[in-house]
Each structure stands twice: as structure tokens, then as C-alpha cells.
Design a protein around this motif. Structure first.
Motif, PDB file in Angstrom:
ATOM      1  N   LEU A   1       0.816  -1.218   0.000  1.00  0.00           N
ATOM      2  CA  LEU A   1       0.000   0.000   0.000  1.00  0.00           C
ATOM      3  C   LEU A   1       0.852   1.271   0.000  1.00  0.00           C
ATOM      4  CD1 LEU A   1      -2.811  -1.011   2.536  1.00  0.00           C
ATOM      5  CD2 LEU A   1      -2.814  -1.182   0.034  1.00  0.00           C
ATOM      6  N   ALA A   2       2.165   1.130   0.050  1.00  0.00           N
ATOM      7  CA  ALA A   2       3.045   2.300   0.028  1.00  0.00           C
ATOM      8  C   ALA A   2       2.989   2.968  -1.343  1.00  0.00           C
ATOM      9  CB  ALA A   2       4.473   1.887   0.365  1.00  0.00           C
ATOM     10  N   PRO A   3       3.087   4.291  -1.406  1.00  0.00           N
ATOM     11  CA  PRO A   3       2.843   5.013  -2.666  1.00  0.00           C
ATOM     12  C   PRO A   3       3.775   4.649  -3.813  1.00  0.00           C
ATOM     13  CG  PRO A   3       3.744   6.482  -0.978  1.00  0.00           C
ATOM     14  CD  PRO A   3       3.357   5.218  -0.289  1.00  0.00           C
ATOM     15  N   GLN A   4       5.030   4.296  -3.527  1.00  0.00           N
ATOM     16  CA  GLN A   4       5.986   4.002  -4.596  1.00  0.00           C
ATOM     17  C   GLN A   4       6.113   2.513  -4.896  1.00  0.00           C
ATOM     18  OE1 GLN A   4       7.308   6.516  -6.339  1.00  0.00           O
ATOM     19  NE2 GLN A   4       6.181   7.912  -5.001  1.00  0.00           N
TER      20      GLN A   4
ATOM     21  N   ASP B   1      12.239   0.305   2.707  1.00  0.00           N
ATOM     22  CA  ASP B   1      11.239   1.189   3.300  1.00  0.00           C
ATOM     23  C   ASP B   1      11.337   2.583   2.695  1.00  0.00           C
ATOM     24  OD1 ASP B   1       9.313   1.245   5.887  1.00  0.00           O
ATOM     25  OD2 ASP B   1      10.358   3.176   5.734  1.00  0.00           O
ATOM     26  N   VAL B   2      12.540   3.085   2.572  1.00  0.00           N
ATOM     27  CA  VAL B   2      12.760   4.408   1.975  1.00  0.00           C
ATOM     28  C   VAL B   2      12.255   4.436   0.538  1.00  0.00           C
ATOM     29  CG1 VAL B   2      14.501   6.138   1.369  1.00  0.00           C
ATOM     30  CG2 VAL B   2      14.755   4.805   3.471  1.00  0.00           C
ATOM     31  N   LEU B   3      12.585   3.407  -0.228  1.00  0.00           N
ATOM     32  CA  LEU B   3      12.178   3.347  -1.632  1.00  0.00           C
ATOM     33  C   LEU B   3      10.668   3.217  -1.792  1.00  0.00           C
ATOM     34  CD1 LEU B   3      14.998   0.969  -2.872  1.00  0.00           C
ATOM     35  CD2 LEU B   3      14.602   3.264  -3.750  1.00  0.00           C
ATOM     36  N   ALA B   4      10.012   2.541  -0.869  1.00  0.00           N
ATOM     37  CA  ALA B   4       8.572   2.318  -0.973  1.00  0.00           C
ATOM     38  C   ALA B   4       7.759   3.575  -0.688  1.00  0.00           C
ATOM     39  CB  ALA B   4       8.141   1.192  -0.035  1.00  0.00           C
ATOM     40  N   PHE B   5       8.308   4.461   0.148  1.00  0.00           N
ATOM     41  CA  PHE B   5       7.532   5.621   0.579  1.00  0.00           C
ATOM     42  C   PHE B   5       7.975   6.944  -0.052  1.00  0.00           C
ATOM     43  CE2 PHE B   5       6.577   2.772   4.212  1.00  0.00           C
ATOM     44  CZ  PHE B   5       5.196   2.882   4.199  1.00  0.00           C
ATOM     45  N   ASN B   6       9.066   6.941  -0.828  1.00  0.00           N
ATOM     46  CA  ASN B   6       9.598   8.189  -1.362  1.00  0.00           C
ATOM     47  C   ASN B   6       9.958   8.063  -2.834  1.00  0.00           C
ATOM     48  OD1 ASN B   6      10.170   9.847   1.323  1.00  0.00           O
ATOM     49  ND2 ASN B   6      10.875   7.749   1.677  1.00  0.00           N
ATOM     50  N   ASP B   7       9.770   9.148  -3.589  1.00  0.00           N
ATOM     51  CA  ASP B   7      10.197   9.148  -4.984  1.00  0.00           C
ATOM     52  C   ASP B   7      11.705   9.408  -5.050  1.00  0.00           C
ATOM     53  OD1 ASP B   7      10.536  11.922  -4.620  1.00  0.00           O
ATOM     54  OD2 ASP B   7       8.676  12.417  -5.670  1.00  0.00           O
ATOM     55  N   LEU B   8      12.282   9.187  -6.219  1.00  0.00           N
ATOM     56  CA  LEU B   8      13.736   9.265  -6.360  1.00  0.00           C
ATOM     57  C   LEU B   8      14.294  10.642  -6.026  1.00  0.00           C
ATOM     58  CD1 LEU B   8      16.373   7.885  -7.016  1.00  0.00           C
ATOM     59  CD2 LEU B   8      15.960   8.358  -9.441  1.00  0.00           C
ATOM     60  N   PRO B   9      13.706  11.761  -6.497  1.00  0.00           N
ATOM     61  CA  PRO B   9      14.258  13.063  -6.124  1.00  0.00           C
ATOM     62  C   PRO B   9      14.302  13.284  -4.610  1.00  0.00           C
ATOM     63  CG  PRO B   9      12.770  13.315  -7.976  1.00  0.00           C
ATOM     64  CD  PRO B   9      12.610  11.906  -7.490  1.00  0.00           C
ATOM     65  N   THR B  10      13.282  12.824  -3.904  1.00  0.00           N
ATOM     66  CA  THR B  10      13.260  12.968  -2.445  1.00  0.00           C
ATOM     67  C   THR B  10      14.369  12.141  -1.808  1.00  0.00           C
ATOM     68  OG1 THR B  10      10.870  13.345  -2.450  1.00  0.00           O
ATOM     69  CG2 THR B  10      11.858  12.680  -0.365  1.00  0.00           C
ATOM     70  N   ILE B  11      14.553  10.920  -2.304  1.00  0.00           N
ATOM     71  CA  ILE B  11      15.600  10.058  -1.754  1.00  0.00           C
ATOM     72  C   ILE B  11      16.979  10.644  -2.039  1.00  0.00           C
ATOM     73  CG2 ILE B  11      16.654   7.768  -1.808  1.00  0.00           C
ATOM     74  CD1 ILE B  11      13.899   6.666  -2.596  1.00  0.00           C
ATOM     75  N   GLN B  12      17.181  11.162  -3.238  1.00  0.00           N
ATOM     76  CA  GLN B  12      18.482  11.749  -3.563  1.00  0.00           C
ATOM     77  C   GLN B  12      18.782  12.950  -2.682  1.00  0.00           C
ATOM     78  OE1 GLN B  12      17.958  12.175  -7.834  1.00  0.00           O
ATOM     79  NE2 GLN B  12      19.184  10.347  -8.212  1.00  0.00           N
ATOM     80  N   ASP B  13      17.753  13.697  -2.307  1.00  0.00           N
ATOM     81  CA  ASP B  13      17.951  14.795  -1.365  1.00  0.00           C
ATOM     82  C   ASP B  13      18.377  14.250   0.003  1.00  0.00           C
ATOM     83  OD1 ASP B  13      17.651  17.725  -0.766  1.00  0.00           O
ATOM     84  OD2 ASP B  13      16.196  16.948   0.687  1.00  0.00           O
ATOM     85  N   MET B  14      17.763  13.155   0.428  1.00  0.00           N
ATOM     86  CA  MET B  14      18.163  12.513   1.686  1.00  0.00           C
ATOM     87  C   MET B  14      19.616  12.036   1.621  1.00  0.00           C
ATOM     88  SD  MET B  14      14.919  10.041   2.500  1.00  0.00           S
ATOM     89  CE  MET B  14      13.229  10.633   2.594  1.00  0.00           C
TER      90      MET B  14
END
Length: 232
Positions: A91-94, A211-224
Motif C-alpha cells: 500500500l506504500a505510494p511508490q 522502506d525508503v524506496l517504498a515511501f519516497n520518490d527518487l528526487p526525495t531520496i536523492q535529497d536525503m
């Protein structure tokens, strides 16, 4: 040349990949002893707002064996693990965009523990668009009979490192003066464990990168990856 040297872990937390993002060459140990109590073949996912451990079962083997000489158990059910991850994150968005990639990663047909782990690290490295070179430690022309700091220094020298970056947990293991004597700057990276929405529950930090990949899009993860840490 910025270098990091780490044990292989199975789908580790974001700090592992933040470290990857800060170096030119990331060396993964294959010729180092397997440790039972570490995170080499296990990690944590999110289930109903709570952290749950998942793992790779191993075939019996001597404690003296290196990671590269350990094998996955013959009865390791890859599809069961995939179902466990799918149920946790369906059910996670990504997750819809992640599903086929995760299936290829988990179902990878390799029984040697190190090769299975390395494949998973390469898959995440690619998905996160990281640019560092991934090297296997035994491929580096250094004295691998050395231990601890001396072994790290030998690998760094063989690679022409000017900076060695280690997670902050290794502060007590390394002496800046010993690195400086070899012309190498020693730095420590501490992840600030970026928070992000995980559905209706309070955030649980330091879970698997899945978990990070399931809940965040790539630009958000790259910022992290680029900002979610501090140097010591």
C-alpha cells in the motif's frame, strides 16, 4: 580519491547509501569473517507501524569462514521473502513502481552469500543513481593478512585514496594521525536518519532501504542521500 570500505549487508539502512554517495570508490569486504550478530544477512521492515526483522537463512558453516565462503540455505524460499516484503509495502505510494525491480533482486538465483549480497547492493546502487565505483576487497592489490586499521590503510594506499570515510560508529577504531602519516584524511559520517511519512503511524527510523524506496520518490531520496548526514 575518496574511499569507504564496508562489510556487505542485505538491503541496509539509508546511512549505508549516504556513505556510498560521498565516495569515489566503495569497497565491499568479501574476505572478512562472517559475524553472526551483525546485519550481514538480516534487516528490518515496517509492519503495522512496527519494525520487524527479515533475514536470509544460511547453510551451516564454520565460524572461521569468510563471508565469500558462506552459502544461503538450500531451503531458502525466495518467494516467501518476496511475499513478506510485498505484504509489508503493497500500500506504500511508490511500491507499484518498485515491485518488478524488487522481484528481480530477491529472486536472484545465486547461493553464495557474498554474491547474493553484492548483487542486491549493485541493484540499489543503480536504482539510486549513485556514481561511485563498487569494488570487491579481494580484487584490491593489498596485503589482506593485515587486520583492522592497518588493513584499511593498505587498501586505501593501493587505491590511491586521499580521503577515507567511515561511519561514525568507527570513531574508536581509527587514529587520524595514522591516516595523516600516509597522506590520507580521515572523516566520519553520521546519518541524521531523515524522517518521511510511513502511512498513519509515527515514523520508525533506520529500517531497510526498501522502506525508503517504498515511501519516497527518487528526487526525495536523492535529497536525503545528499543532505541527511553530518561529518565528524
Amino acid at each position: 580519491m575518496r574511499v569507504a570500505i564496508m562489510q556487505p549487508y542485505f538491503l541496509p539502512y539509508i546511512g549505508y547509501f549516504q556513505l556510498m554517495g560521498q565516495v569515489d570508490c566503495f569497497v565491499v569486504y568479501d574476505n572478512i569473517k562472517y559475524t553472526k550478530k551483525g546485519w550481514i544477512n538480516r534487516n528490518r521492515l515496517l509492519r503495522n507501524g512496527e519494525p520487524v526483522t527479515f533475514s536470509l537463512p544460511l547453510a551451516a558453516g564454520s565460524d572461521a569462514l569468510d563471508i565469500r565462503d558462506r552459502h544461503l540455505a538450500q531451503d531458502f524460499n525466495r518467494r516467501k521473502l518476496l511475499a513478506q516484503l510485498t505484504e509489508a509495502y503493497r500500500l506504500a505510494p511508490q511500491f507499484p513502481a518498485l515491485k518488478a525491480w524488487l522481484e528481480e533482486l530477491v529472486l536472484f538465483d545465486e547461493n553464495r552469500l557474498f554474491d547474493y549480497l553484492l548483487h542486491s547492493l549493485r541493484q540499489v546502487h543503480s536504482r539510486l543513481a549513485l556514481s561511485c565505483e563498487l569494488r570487491v576487497s579481494s580484487s584490491v592489490d593489498a596485503d589482506h593478512e593485515l587486520r583492522g586499521q592497518e588493513r584499511v590503510l593498505a587498501i586505501c594506499k593501493a587505491l590511491g585514496a586521499t580521503t577515507y570515510i567511515n561511519p561514525t560508529g568507527g570513531v574508536e577504531l581509527y587514529e587520524p594521525a595514522a591516516f595523516a602519516a600516509q597522506g590520507i584524511e580521515l572523516k566520519f559520517l553520521k546519518s541524521t536518519l531523515p524522517t518521511y511519512p510511513q502511512g498513519p503511524h509515527p515514523h520508525v527510523p533506520a529500517l531497510s532501504i526498501i522502506d525508503v524506496l517504498a515511501f519516497n520518490d527518487l528526487p526525495t531520496i536523492q535529497d536525503m542521500l545528499n543532505r541527511g548526514f553530518v561529518f565528524h
